[in-house]
Design a protein around this motif. Sequence first.
Motif, PDB file in Angstrom:
ATOM      1  N   LEU A  89     -14.038   3.887   7.598  1.00 35.63           N
ATOM      2  CA  LEU A  89     -13.462   2.632   7.142  1.00 35.63           C
ATOM      3  C   LEU A  89     -12.042   2.930   6.707  1.00 35.63           C
ATOM      4  O   LEU A  89     -11.824   3.826   5.877  1.00 35.63           O
ATOM      5  N   VAL A  90     -11.085   2.227   7.288  1.00 33.89           N
ATOM      6  CA  VAL A  90      -9.677   2.474   6.971  1.00 33.89           C
ATOM      7  C   VAL A  90      -9.047   1.196   6.417  1.00 33.89           C
ATOM      8  O   VAL A  90      -9.525   0.086   6.670  1.00 33.89           O
ATOM      9  N   CYS A 159      -5.121   9.705   9.998  1.00 35.35           N
ATOM     10  CA  CYS A 159      -5.210   8.297   9.597  1.00 35.35           C
ATOM     11  C   CYS A 159      -4.183   7.974   8.521  1.00 35.35           C
ATOM     12  O   CYS A 159      -3.482   6.952   8.591  1.00 35.35           O
ATOM     13  N   ALA A 160      -4.075   8.830   7.513  1.00 38.73           N
ATOM     14  CA  ALA A 160      -3.118   8.579   6.439  1.00 38.73           C
ATOM     15  C   ALA A 160      -1.682   8.569   6.963  1.00 38.73           C
ATOM     16  O   ALA A 160      -0.878   7.697   6.603  1.00 38.73           O
ATOM     17  N   PRO A 165      -4.955   4.955   5.828  1.00 41.94           N
ATOM     18  CA  PRO A 165      -5.816   6.024   5.294  1.00 41.94           C
ATOM     19  C   PRO A 165      -7.271   5.604   5.226  1.00 41.94           C
ATOM     20  O   PRO A 165      -7.601   4.410   5.158  1.00 41.94           O
ATOM     21  N   ILE A 166      -8.142   6.596   5.237  1.00 45.54           N
ATOM     22  CA  ILE A 166      -9.571   6.354   5.122  1.00 45.54           C
ATOM     23  C   ILE A 166      -9.885   5.933   3.689  1.00 45.54           C
ATOM     24  O   ILE A 166      -9.410   6.543   2.724  1.00 45.54           O
ATOM     25  N   VAL A 167     -10.669   4.890   3.556  1.00 40.75           N
ATOM     26  CA  VAL A 167     -11.020   4.360   2.243  1.00 40.75           C
ATOM     27  C   VAL A 167     -11.741   5.436   1.418  1.00 40.75           C
ATOM     28  O   VAL A 167     -12.660   6.097   1.908  1.00 40.75           O
ATOM     29  N   GLY A 168     -11.302   5.617   0.185  1.00 38.95           N
ATOM     30  CA  GLY A 168     -11.903   6.596  -0.706  1.00 38.95           C
ATOM     31  C   GLY A 168     -11.298   7.981  -0.625  1.00 38.95           C
ATOM     32  O   GLY A 168     -11.778   8.891  -1.315  1.00 38.95           O
ATOM     33  N   LEU A 181     -15.839   8.720  -0.096  1.00 44.15           N
ATOM     34  CA  LEU A 181     -15.060   8.797   1.139  1.00 44.15           C
ATOM     35  C   LEU A 181     -15.856   8.136   2.261  1.00 44.15           C
ATOM     36  O   LEU A 181     -16.981   8.527   2.548  1.00 44.15           O
ATOM     37  N   HIS A 182     -15.268   7.162   2.905  1.00 41.83           N
ATOM     38  CA  HIS A 182     -15.952   6.410   3.963  1.00 41.83           C
ATOM     39  C   HIS A 182     -15.709   7.073   5.318  1.00 41.83           C
ATOM     40  O   HIS A 182     -15.042   6.522   6.198  1.00 41.83           O
ATOM     41  N   LEU A 183     -16.233   8.289   5.471  1.00 42.60           N
ATOM     42  CA  LEU A 183     -16.086   9.058   6.707  1.00 42.60           C
ATOM     43  C   LEU A 183     -17.427   9.695   7.039  1.00 42.60           C
ATOM     44  O   LEU A 183     -18.015  10.380   6.206  1.00 42.60           O
TER      45      LEU A 183
END
Length: 232
Positions: A89-90, A159-160, A165-168, A181-183
């Motif tokens: 989730l980004v 992503c960042a 960036p990835i959420v969290g 971290l949503h990964l």
Amino acid sequence: MSRILYRDGLVLVLDKPAGLPVHPGPGGGETLTRHLDALRFGLKWRPELAHRLDRDTSGCLVLGRHPKALRKLADLFATGRVEKTYLALVSPAPAADRREIELAMGPAAPDTPWRMKIDPDGQPALTRLQVLARAADGERALVALEPVTGRTHQLRVHCAASGFPIVGDAIYGGVPRGAPLHLHSWRVGLPLSRAKPPIRVEAPLPEPLRGAAAALGFDVNGWKDSADETFS
């Protein structure tokens, strides 16, 4: 064991929970490697990691069950023949539904070799991205990520650096520590035999990523049969 997604004579694929390191760190604490002896299932060798996942990343983790299997897996990972698909989730959503992120990476500082940065003189790194669902306001998106190369923190850094960036992600996303971290390491494909199709394994989405995906209208079951098509 409920965390075992796949087992045969060569490999185990585990569903690693977020928050569990795979290797011991300087701070001590629980690690996955402490439990490997319990996963022999009759073999004299304990399984060993064929690759690694970050502590806060969940999902498919591949182990070799004996030395020959580990050598085979090491070659597959080193030559980029393992199919790897992550879900993340980004925020905000990427502008394009599909893109390639090709940005070289290197350590951010000598005393923190695990923390990475974009570095034109660093190691080449390539990530393929596909948006699976996006919020109407563009604030968030669920994306599938394929790390063509396997650099430390590659997906998080790419992503960042690309503006979503990835959420969290407290390290690269600028959010407070403690947020999940949503990964998630969603799918792996292992071409262990030239005469047979790759072994494909999928790890169920954990919360809170499952809830976030559902809120965006993503149907995991609807993608069950599209493992070969995600990045085609």
